[in-house]
Design a protein around this motif. Structure first.
Motif, mmCIF file in Angstrom:
data_model
loop_
_atom_site.group_PDB
_atom_site.id
_atom_site.type_symbol
_atom_site.label_atom_id
_atom_site.label_comp_id
_atom_site.label_asym_id
_atom_site.label_seq_id
_atom_site.Cartn_x
_atom_site.Cartn_y
_atom_site.Cartn_z
ATOM 1 N N ALA A 79 58.553 -18.654 8.339
ATOM 2 C CA ALA A 79 57.239 -18.646 8.985
ATOM 3 C C ALA A 79 57.001 -19.950 9.740
ATOM 4 O O ALA A 79 56.501 -19.946 10.875
ATOM 5 N N GLU A 80 57.359 -21.064 9.125
ATOM 6 C CA GLU A 80 57.169 -22.364 9.780
ATOM 7 C C GLU A 80 58.031 -22.477 11.037
ATOM 8 O O GLU A 80 57.578 -22.957 12.091
ATOM 9 N N TYR A 118 57.121 -19.558 18.498
ATOM 10 C CA TYR A 118 56.057 -18.802 19.169
ATOM 11 C C TYR A 118 55.141 -19.723 19.960
ATOM 12 O O TYR A 118 54.771 -19.424 21.093
ATOM 13 N N ARG A 119 54.791 -20.848 19.394
ATOM 14 C CA ARG A 119 53.848 -21.754 20.054
ATOM 15 C C ARG A 119 54.493 -22.536 21.197
ATOM 16 O O ARG A 119 53.788 -23.055 22.071
ATOM 17 N N GLN A 153 53.294 -17.494 4.567
ATOM 18 C CA GLN A 153 52.814 -18.869 4.425
ATOM 19 C C GLN A 153 51.840 -19.192 5.558
ATOM 20 O O GLN A 153 52.032 -18.807 6.698
ATOM 21 N N HIS A 154 50.803 -19.942 5.218
ATOM 22 C CA HIS A 154 49.792 -20.302 6.208
ATOM 23 C C HIS A 154 50.394 -21.234 7.255
ATOM 24 O O HIS A 154 51.041 -22.231 6.949
ATOM 25 N N THR A 155 50.193 -20.871 8.515
ATOM 26 C CA THR A 155 50.653 -21.675 9.654
ATOM 27 C C THR A 155 49.534 -21.707 10.693
ATOM 28 O O THR A 155 48.522 -21.007 10.542
ATOM 29 N N PRO A 156 49.692 -22.491 11.759
ATOM 30 C CA PRO A 156 48.692 -22.453 12.836
ATOM 31 C C PRO A 156 48.508 -21.055 13.419
ATOM 32 O O PRO A 156 47.435 -20.734 13.945
ATOM 33 N N ILE A 157 49.540 -20.217 13.324
ATOM 34 C CA ILE A 157 49.430 -18.837 13.798
ATOM 35 C C ILE A 157 48.351 -18.098 13.017
ATOM 36 O O ILE A 157 47.577 -17.315 13.584
#
Length: 361
Positions: A174-175, A181-182, A243-247
């Motif tokens: 995810a990281e 993606y960004r 997992q929590h990401t900026p996405i």
């Protein structure tokens, strides 16, 4: 037999010519580009009037901010390229600063500067229209259920996102994929501005500019063909364990934006950023890959092929897009590049004289 010394392979930036490419006289390609821009702007204005919602540029982010960043990138790339070329010439009489100034004068004639800057303005006018039409598309009924059904049929009843979560995991992957993606925004800007700054013939540089302009137009049409939000909004439970990401924050923010717009479309700060079909992340990455091949950048195109694969995985992994969105995105990129070529080198002219291609860098 006369022997000749080894020749150096030509590079994309070697030729200092800034005149329109050989073949068609004048600047017909510029007029064709601006006809597209003007017609698109007129369509946006008509749609705005029909809905009673003004064209908006929240905090100047869609036009002024992006255009300013593009011009800054243009100046930096042009300066760096001039420094590199000046060092390679090693003309002692000019001095380093004088050599850089000479290279800049050769590349950046008044004509080229005018064509490049006005081209960027037109491109961002189209982008502003795209963002507004995309926002207003929130008023149309959604078709996520149809797209989800197609995905499940393609994967025999399984979710492609869940399969990726199982295969890649839900933390480190995810990281990593969030970074991929960004990074998309920077790849697009660098590709577009880099072509305008480095491709010797400004007309050939306009192929990238025109193709990118067409991509926004085709993307808007695809959004209206199948209005949708994406799997993360349709089946959020499939992505709850990631997992929590900026996405994660961006996805939540986009849903809040859409709800706010639907509650009061007339609000001055009401704006929607969501749209799944087709994937413009994939479409534009495909476009950049194809343009690298068009300009003869073999090594760069190989890197971009891998990057395209990673972007496709990221869009499905995070639930931004259905697999069918990505397939449509690839087709959109192919179509945009072809339309960009036809805009600059119309088929009738190309049949008489195909423009030469620079060799690989």
């Amino acid at each position: 037999m006369t022997q000749t010394g080894p020749t150096r392979r030509a590079r994309l930036t070697d030729v200092p010519s800034v005149s329109p490419d050989h073949g068609e006289n004048g600047h017909g390609f510029v007029w064709r580009f601006w006809i597209i821009v003007v017609l698109w702007a007129a369509l946006v204005v008509v749609r705005s009037d029909a809905l009673g919602i003004p064209v908006r540029d929240p905090e100047g982010q869609m036009f002024r901010g992006r255009l300013t960043k593009a011009l800054v990138f243009l100046a930096v790339i042009a300066l760096v390229e001039a420094v590199v070329r000046a060092r390679s010439r090693r003309r002692a009489r000019d001095g380093f600063v004088g050599g850089v100034a000479r290279v800049l004068r050769e590349r950046w004639t008044r004509q080229r500067l005018l064509l490049v800057i006005t081209g960027l303005v037109g491109y961002h006018v189209v982008y502003l229209g795209y963002r507004n039409l995309k926002s207003w598309n929130a008023l149309n009924p959604l078709r996520d259920d149809d797209l989800l059904a197609v995905d499940q049929a393609l994967f025999l009843g399984h979710s492609p996102a869940v399969l990726l979560h199982t295969l890649l995991g839900q933390s480190y992957a995810a990281e990593t994929l969030a970074v991929v993606y960004r990074s998309f925004t920077y790849v697009i800007v660098l590709g577009l501005v880099g072509s305008l700054a480095l491709v010797p013939h400004v007309r050939r540089a306009y192929v990238f500019l025109s193709a990118a302009t067409w991509a926004w137009i085709l993307g808007t049409l695809s959004y209206y063909l199948l209005p949708s939000l994406g799997p993360y909004a349709e089946v959020p439970g499939e992505f709850a364990s990631l997992q929590h990401t900026p996405i994660t924050d961006t996805q939540a923010e986009y849903l809040v934006e859409r709800a706010f717009f639907l509650a009061d479309p007339s609000a001055s700060d009401a704006f929607v950023s969501l749209g799944a079909f087709a994937s413009l992340h994939v479409g534009f990455t495909t476009l950049v890959f194809l343009m690298a091949r068009y300009y003869g950048l073999r090594r760069t195109s190989r890197v971009l092929a891998g990057y395209l694969a990673a972007v496709i995985v990221a869009t499905v992994y995070f639930g931004w897009h259905y697999v069918v969105d990505d397939i449509a995105g690839v087709l959109l990129g192919l179509a945009a590049v072809q339309l960009g070529k036809w805009t600059v080198f119309p088929p009738a002219w190309s049949a008489r004289s195909t423009p030469g291609r620079e060799e690989a860098a």
